[in-house]
Design a protein around this motif. Structure first.
Motif, PDB file in Angstrom:
ATOM      1  N   GLU A  31      23.910  27.163  32.748  1.00 45.43           N
ATOM      2  CA  GLU A  31      22.975  26.021  32.390  1.00 45.43           C
ATOM      3  C   GLU A  31      22.466  25.576  33.984  1.00 45.43           C
ATOM      4  N   GLY A  32      22.258  26.511  34.831  1.00 45.11           N
ATOM      5  CA  GLY A  32      21.793  26.071  36.164  1.00 45.11           C
ATOM      6  C   GLY A  32      22.666  25.416  36.976  1.00 45.11           C
ATOM      7  N   LYS A  33      23.876  25.385  36.720  1.00 47.73           N
ATOM      8  CA  LYS A  33      25.108  24.696  37.503  1.00 47.73           C
ATOM      9  C   LYS A  33      26.146  25.538  37.956  1.00 47.73           C
ATOM     10  N   VAL A  34      26.645  25.530  38.973  1.00 45.95           N
ATOM     11  CA  VAL A  34      27.709  26.148  39.427  1.00 45.95           C
ATOM     12  C   VAL A  34      28.862  25.688  38.889  1.00 45.95           C
ATOM     13  N   ASN A  35      29.642  26.486  37.980  1.00 47.79           N
ATOM     14  CA  ASN A  35      30.962  25.863  37.055  1.00 47.79           C
ATOM     15  C   ASN A  35      31.997  26.493  38.084  1.00 47.79           C
ATOM     16  N   ALA A  36      32.014  27.579  38.659  1.00 44.53           N
ATOM     17  CA  ALA A  36      33.184  28.231  39.375  1.00 44.53           C
ATOM     18  C   ALA A  36      32.602  28.944  40.626  1.00 44.53           C
ATOM     19  N   GLU A  37      33.508  28.804  41.481  1.00 39.00           N
ATOM     20  CA  GLU A  37      33.057  29.445  42.856  1.00 39.00           C
ATOM     21  C   GLU A  37      34.273  29.929  43.591  1.00 39.00           C
ATOM     22  N   THR A  38      34.573  31.179  44.061  1.00 41.17           N
ATOM     23  CA  THR A  38      35.501  31.537  44.884  1.00 41.17           C
ATOM     24  C   THR A  38      35.335  32.053  46.229  1.00 41.17           C
ATOM     25  N   ARG A  39      36.023  32.241  47.190  1.00 38.19           N
ATOM     26  CA  ARG A  39      35.779  32.910  48.340  1.00 38.19           C
ATOM     27  C   ARG A  39      37.032  33.549  48.676  1.00 38.19           C
ATOM     28  N   GLY A  40      36.779  34.966  48.745  1.00 37.54           N
ATOM     29  CA  GLY A  40      38.066  35.769  49.353  1.00 37.54           C
ATOM     30  C   GLY A  40      38.829  36.081  48.137  1.00 37.54           C
TER      31      GLY A  40
ATOM     32  N   ALA B  73      41.329  36.592  42.516  1.00 38.76           N
ATOM     33  CA  ALA B  73      42.224  37.050  41.652  1.00 38.76           C
ATOM     34  C   ALA B  73      42.732  35.886  40.746  1.00 38.76           C
ATOM     35  N   THR B  74      43.056  34.874  41.386  1.00 40.68           N
ATOM     36  CA  THR B  74      43.441  33.629  40.502  1.00 40.68           C
ATOM     37  C   THR B  74      42.680  33.176  39.511  1.00 40.68           C
TER      38      THR B  74
ATOM     39  N   ILE C 267      32.147  45.585  46.568  1.00 39.34           N
ATOM     40  CA  ILE C 267      31.492  44.505  46.056  1.00 39.34           C
ATOM     41  C   ILE C 267      31.590  43.240  47.125  1.00 39.34           C
ATOM     42  N   SER C 268      30.892  42.759  47.642  1.00 43.01           N
ATOM     43  CA  SER C 268      31.033  41.545  48.615  1.00 43.01           C
ATOM     44  C   SER C 268      30.472  40.275  48.019  1.00 43.01           C
ATOM     45  N   ARG C 269      29.656  40.256  46.865  1.00 42.99           N
ATOM     46  CA  ARG C 269      29.301  39.097  46.408  1.00 42.99           C
ATOM     47  C   ARG C 269      28.931  39.304  45.020  1.00 42.99           C
ATOM     48  N   ILE C 270      29.110  38.405  44.108  1.00 43.22           N
ATOM     49  CA  ILE C 270      28.967  38.345  42.448  1.00 43.22           C
ATOM     50  C   ILE C 270      28.308  37.044  42.230  1.00 43.22           C
ATOM     51  N   ILE C 271      27.243  36.900  41.616  1.00 40.75           N
ATOM     52  CA  ILE C 271      26.931  35.683  41.162  1.00 40.75           C
ATOM     53  C   ILE C 271      26.390  36.155  39.569  1.00 40.75           C
ATOM     54  N   ASP C 272      27.264  35.486  38.730  1.00 35.92           N
ATOM     55  CA  ASP C 272      27.075  35.513  37.234  1.00 35.92           C
ATOM     56  C   ASP C 272      26.280  34.413  36.746  1.00 35.92           C
ATOM     57  N   GLU C 273      25.331  34.613  35.917  1.00 41.32           N
ATOM     58  CA  GLU C 273      24.524  33.436  35.259  1.00 41.32           C
ATOM     59  C   GLU C 273      24.312  33.693  33.925  1.00 41.32           C
ATOM     60  N   SER C 274      24.603  32.684  33.123  1.00 44.80           N
ATOM     61  CA  SER C 274      24.057  32.587  31.834  1.00 44.80           C
ATOM     62  C   SER C 274      23.724  31.218  31.265  1.00 44.80           C
TER      63      SER C 274
ATOM     64  N   CYS D 227      37.859  46.915  43.433  1.00 45.23           N
ATOM     65  CA  CYS D 227      36.008  47.173  43.570  1.00 45.23           C
ATOM     66  C   CYS D 227      35.754  46.073  44.536  1.00 45.23           C
ATOM     67  N   LEU D 228      36.547  45.214  44.931  1.00 49.04           N
ATOM     68  CA  LEU D 228      36.086  44.045  45.807  1.00 49.04           C
ATOM     69  C   LEU D 228      36.405  44.108  47.246  1.00 49.04           C
ATOM     70  N   ALA D 229      35.474  43.683  48.095  1.00 51.04           N
ATOM     71  CA  ALA D 229      35.525  43.466  49.637  1.00 51.04           C
ATOM     72  C   ALA D 229      36.804  42.114  49.693  1.00 51.04           C
ATOM     73  N   ASP D 230      37.300  42.363  50.843  1.00 50.69           N
ATOM     74  CA  ASP D 230      38.729  40.962  51.017  1.00 50.69           C
ATOM     75  C   ASP D 230      37.871  39.716  51.008  1.00 50.69           C
ATOM     76  N   ASP D 231      36.708  39.584  51.403  1.00 53.19           N
ATOM     77  CA  ASP D 231      36.063  38.267  51.644  1.00 53.19           C
ATOM     78  C   ASP D 231      34.854  38.015  50.588  1.00 53.19           C
ATOM     79  N   VAL D 232      35.180  38.769  49.556  1.00 53.79           N
ATOM     80  CA  VAL D 232      34.039  38.559  48.362  1.00 53.79           C
ATOM     81  C   VAL D 232      33.680  37.056  47.876  1.00 53.79           C
ATOM     82  N   HIS D 233      32.726  36.969  47.802  1.00 53.82           N
ATOM     83  CA  HIS D 233      31.954  35.485  47.322  1.00 53.82           C
ATOM     84  C   HIS D 233      31.626  35.559  45.790  1.00 53.82           C
ATOM     85  N   PHE D 234      32.262  34.811  44.954  1.00 56.14           N
ATOM     86  CA  PHE D 234      32.008  34.801  43.631  1.00 56.14           C
ATOM     87  C   PHE D 234      31.498  33.303  43.178  1.00 56.14           C
ATOM     88  N   GLN D 235      30.156  33.604  42.245  1.00 55.01           N
ATOM     89  CA  GLN D 235      29.791  32.137  41.541  1.00 55.01           C
ATOM     90  C   GLN D 235      29.574  32.291  40.386  1.00 55.01           C
ATOM     91  N   ASN D 236      29.933  31.482  39.382  1.00 56.45           N
ATOM     92  CA  ASN D 236      29.777  31.403  38.056  1.00 56.45           C
ATOM     93  C   ASN D 236      28.445  30.351  37.624  1.00 56.45           C
TER      94      ASN D 236
END
Length: 125
Positions: free
Chosen positions: A38-47, A52-53, A118-125, A26-35
């Protein structure tokens, strides 16, 4: 509730099935992900390879997991969804979660689409 764009609906279904390959489809090759927690980025990937990892590690951490969309809005290729999240921890984790522990919380996810993927995902909790 608003209907979700097909790639997002497919991604959430694959997430719930713990099917990482279907998530990646479902993802574009250059997908940008952030989790963000509590207001802080605790995981981020590019591509896709980095994503996948992270996704494979996340899949292994949970015996079961489910995202249930409670509200959604899509405008101009951007979708925001409110999510009820439940999971069962598969094995003791470094953050203190224990095997068999049940988790439940609310969050939101932001998705951007590009060329039907999907080229970008930001999950926030």
């Amino acid at each position: 509730m608003a209907e979700l764009p097909t790639p997002i609906e497919s991604y959430i279904a694959a997430y719930n099935a713990i099917d990482v390959d279907a998530m990646l489809a479902c993802l574009a090759d250059d997908v940008h992900f952030q989790n963000i927690a509590e207001g802080k980025v605790n995981a981020e990937t590019r591509g896709k390879p980095e994503f996948a990892t992270l996704a494979r590690a996340g899949a292994a951490a949970f015996a079961a997991r489910r995202q249930t969309v409670t509200h959604a809005i899509t405008v101009a290729g951007r979708t925001i969804v409110e999510i009820d999240y439940t999971a069962t921890v598969a094995a003791d984790l470094p953050n203190g979660w224990k095997a068999g522990q049940k988790l439940a919380f609310r969050g939101a996810s932001y998705f951007e689409l590009s060329d039907g993927l999907i080229s970008r995902i930001i999950d926030e909790s």
